[in-house]
Design a protein around this motif. Structure first.
Motif, short mmCIF file in Angstrom:
data_model
loop_
_atom_site.label_atom_id
_atom_site.label_comp_id
_atom_site.label_asym_id
_atom_site.label_seq_id
_atom_site.Cartn_x
_atom_site.Cartn_y
_atom_site.Cartn_z
N GLY A 14 71.28 30.70 57.16
CA GLY A 14 72.50 31.01 58.17
C GLY A 14 72.61 29.14 58.34
N LYS A 15 72.71 28.74 59.76
CA LYS A 15 73.62 27.95 59.79
C LYS A 15 72.23 27.48 60.80
CE LYS A 15 79.01 28.95 60.30
NZ LYS A 15 79.84 29.01 61.13
N PRO A 16 72.19 25.99 60.33
CA PRO A 16 71.41 24.90 60.80
C PRO A 16 71.20 25.31 62.18
CG PRO A 16 72.78 23.58 59.25
CD PRO A 16 73.46 24.79 59.47
N SER A 17 69.90 25.10 63.06
CA SER A 17 69.96 25.33 64.22
C SER A 17 70.74 24.22 65.15
CB SER A 17 69.27 25.76 65.02
OG SER A 17 67.67 24.98 64.41
N GLU A 18 70.85 24.22 66.90
CA GLU A 18 71.85 22.51 67.19
C GLU A 18 70.80 22.13 66.75
OE1 GLU A 18 74.37 23.52 68.69
OE2 GLU A 18 75.05 25.80 68.54
N TYR B 233 72.57 18.12 59.28
CA TYR B 233 72.38 18.72 57.70
C TYR B 233 73.07 19.41 57.77
CZ TYR B 233 66.59 18.74 57.42
OH TYR B 233 65.72 18.19 57.28
N GLY B 234 74.63 19.52 59.41
CA GLY B 234 75.60 19.52 58.93
C GLY B 234 76.00 21.23 60.14
N THR B 235 77.44 21.84 59.33
CA THR B 235 77.72 23.62 60.08
C THR B 235 77.06 24.39 58.21
OG1 THR B 235 79.60 22.61 59.88
CG2 THR B 235 78.11 22.28 61.56
N GLU B 236 76.95 23.93 56.93
CA GLU B 236 77.00 25.17 56.43
C GLU B 236 76.23 25.50 56.13
OE1 GLU B 236 80.25 26.27 53.83
OE2 GLU B 236 80.76 24.79 55.10
N GLY B 237 76.21 27.30 56.38
CA GLY B 237 75.20 27.85 56.05
C GLY B 237 73.84 26.78 54.66
N ARG B 238 72.66 27.87 54.84
CA ARG B 238 71.02 26.71 54.40
C ARG B 238 70.49 27.93 53.95
NH1 ARG B 238 71.67 21.30 53.68
NH2 ARG B 238 69.73 21.30 52.85
N ILE B 239 69.86 27.85 52.93
CA ILE B 239 68.45 28.49 53.30
C ILE B 239 67.21 27.52 53.69
CG2 ILE B 239 67.56 30.01 51.20
CD1 ILE B 239 69.94 29.42 49.05
N GLN B 240 66.88 29.12 54.15
CA GLN B 240 64.84 28.41 54.78
C GLN B 240 64.01 29.10 53.66
OE1 GLN B 240 63.97 27.70 58.35
NE2 GLN B 240 62.20 27.49 57.95
N LEU C 137 64.46 26.20 61.10
CA LEU C 137 65.65 25.17 61.20
C LEU C 137 66.53 26.12 60.73
CD1 LEU C 137 63.88 23.42 57.82
CD2 LEU C 137 63.43 23.35 60.42
N VAL C 138 66.64 27.53 60.98
CA VAL C 138 68.78 27.87 61.06
C VAL C 138 68.55 28.75 62.17
CG1 VAL C 138 68.35 27.78 58.43
CG2 VAL C 138 67.94 29.60 59.01
#
Length: 157
Positions: A68-72, A78-85, A43-44
């Protein structure tokens, strides 16, 4: 009249196709057995940094954390902020512990005490997010951390 008759044209006999279904099913079973299905749906965005000293990881005792940031495909949701998967879903920093415990339980019982956390962090991810993940790992006493990279020269990052 001649006693011997000439053969009419040099026709090739028909190919015997009796064993064709057996061959097809044998190939089908072969590809079903050797095909590896993907474990996680990423997802990232995950463009890993390069490093020149890399080692192969034993996958049987590792739990992967993607950051990382969510993929395109998921930016609108989910926006453009860094996320944890972890696994197939996004996880908040406060929920990393419960998600890791769930992933740890999926491992073989003899490997649950020797688990290694593998961080696959995008090259453009903020170090604050990585620090938060490492702090949660310290609180869980999961101190064996591996950073996954791609082979190459680190100056090319």
């Amino acid at each position: 009249m001649s006693k011997f008759k000439k053969k009419k044209g040099g026709e090739v006999p028909a190919v015997n196709t009796a064993s064709l279904p057996d061959i097809v099913f044998m190939l089908l079973f072969f590809f079903m057995v050797v095909t590896v299905l993907r474990d996680n749906n990423l997802l990232v965005k995950n463009e890993l940094p390069k490093a020149d000293q890399v080692e192969k990881l034993q996958k049987d005792r590792s739990v992967y954390i993607y950051a990382g940031k969510p993929s395109e495909r998921y930016k609108d949701k989910y926006g453009t902020e860094g996320r944890i998967q972890i696994g197939d879903k996004y996880t908040d920093v406060s929920q990393v512990g419960s998600a890791l415990e769930e992933a740890r339980r999926k491992l073989l019982p003899e490997l649950q005490d020797k688990v290694m956390v593998a961080l696959k962090v995008d090259g453009e991810t903020n170090t604050g997010l990585v620090s938060d993940i490492k702090q949660e790992l310290r609180e869980l006493n999961m101190l064996k951390i591996i950073y996954i990279t791609t082979p190459g020269n680190e100056t090319d990052n």
